[in-house]
Motif scaffolding. Sequence first.
Motif: not given
Length: 231
Positions: A35-43, A56-64, A72-76, A93-99
């Motif tokens: 899922p994603e939420v995006s905000l567009n702004y015309k400066a 981003r969420n796993y729904i099928y991985n390692d055959q299960k 989680i990603e944030i971007s501009h 963009q910054y991607r949080f994976r370690e957590a």
Amino acid sequence: MTTCYIKGLFVSLFIVWIGTLNLQSQDNTTAYWEPEVSLNYKATPLLKQNFSLSNRNYIYNDQKTQLTVRQIEISHFSSLAIDPYKSIGLGIQYRFREAFENDKENELRFTEQFNIAKKTSSARLGHRFRIEQRIRPTSSEHRFRYRFAVDIPLKGLKMDIGEPYLVATTESLLSLGKSIKPMYDQRITSQIGWSISHNLKAQFGIQYRMENYTERTEHVFFILNSLVISL
């Protein structure tokens, strides 16, 4: 006739996706919900800004089947029109994976873009070229991307408020780095959208990725849903 064909194509892709996911038992197949939420702004009339938050969420991985957070990603992204049909852009963009996965690393990404758009009586076509620098604590890589996209209304000849539309894309990618072999990927995406109001759109679709297809192909599937807010 074109609209009926596009509708049929989308339904067929969805059926194939579901069938493949149910039948695939190999360990090189993964599926996500994103899922994603995006905000567009015309400066200014020429300068557009975009801010987005995605998960981003796993729904099928390692055959299960499972439901586990992957990242989680944030971007501009900033885009500057250089004429009515062309634009250049820069993004971060910054991607949080370690957590969420102890053996993975967070990632900082820079993006440079050139975009060409063309409108017909009932569709909008786009060619997008991107170069990315993906930086992690122990590695980095460069990625080159080309995407062809088409937006088309599913009712009438133009996109009106309250009516659905289709966005279909295909994208080729090449990743290069000191510690990796060249990796070639292909992505195919199909999404249905609704213009809820002048400032709000909702989209739902599927994506198939064939990753590293010159070596050991990884099959990756996505369920996509997004909310786009324009100010």
